[in-house]
Design an enzyme around this catalytic site. Sequence first.
Site, mmCIF file in Angstrom:
data_model
loop_
_atom_site.group_PDB
_atom_site.id
_atom_site.type_symbol
_atom_site.label_atom_id
_atom_site.label_comp_id
_atom_site.label_asym_id
_atom_site.label_seq_id
_atom_site.Cartn_x
_atom_site.Cartn_y
_atom_site.Cartn_z
ATOM 1 N N SER A 1 0.840 -1.203 0.000
ATOM 2 C CA SER A 1 0.000 0.000 0.000
ATOM 3 C C SER A 1 0.871 1.248 0.000
ATOM 4 O O SER A 1 1.955 1.259 0.604
ATOM 5 C CB SER A 1 -0.903 0.012 1.236
ATOM 6 N N TYR B 1 -3.388 -1.002 9.770
ATOM 7 C CA TYR B 1 -3.336 -1.518 8.399
ATOM 8 C C TYR B 1 -1.998 -1.166 7.743
ATOM 9 O O TYR B 1 -1.350 -2.022 7.125
ATOM 10 C CB TYR B 1 -4.487 -0.930 7.604
#
Length: 255
Positions: free
Chosen positions: A143, A156
């Site tokens: 990410s 996350y």
Amino acid sequence: MTKKIALVTGGSKGIGRAIATRLANDGALVAVHYGSDEEAAKDTVAAIEANGGQAFAVQATLGVDGDAATLVDRLSAELRERTGEVALDILVNNAATGAGSITTATPEDFDRVFAVNVKAPFFLVQRLLPVLRDGGRIVNISSGDTRIALPFELAYSMTKGALDVFTRTLAQELGQRGITVNAVAPGPTPTERTAHMFADERMRAGTAGASALRRVADPADIADVVAFLASADSRWVTGQVVDATGGTFLGPAGV
């Protein structure tokens, strides 16, 4: 990718579906993994087959004890029936879940996000190494959050940082077998999971404005990068985290 066999975790929706579709369009037989939404997985497989590709769905709940073993056992059974052997050429670790900020995340949230996003890929690779062909490809979906501080996605983001380390270290270990290991780091991308955010026009405009390319991503943008890393063209690329954010937050706009 004719005669190649690929597994895409979380392949029934969003970026995972786009990846599964692209690999199938390139000729691979794709195992579309899903956790709970059987209808979405069936729909993805049907769409691939309608376009002339080959795919099948395989279910396994990630983030629970024995998840990797369950997925590999079910994948192996399908492959024996379809191909007469158990072998894999491409693994895309895409499945992921989110968790809250430092003020909202619970211990249970924290444990689950690491179980799904880090532990599952680790032990899935461990289980698949004996059947992953030499010269194979592993692509981990990371990410852009690992370089962009987003407090509401802290836990996350931490899991994706761990996945980046996993990528580099595994690339070093598996290089002697000709297996490349890379990661792709998407930015904000409209999917079923994020549709509520992008329904807000201000959010959508702000996301586009933060990109050097001045637009919002499409799942196919990410899938095309993954397809390159899964192909023979990427044979000399390994241990890399490819930023696929469209240049999000590179610097002040218009300067």
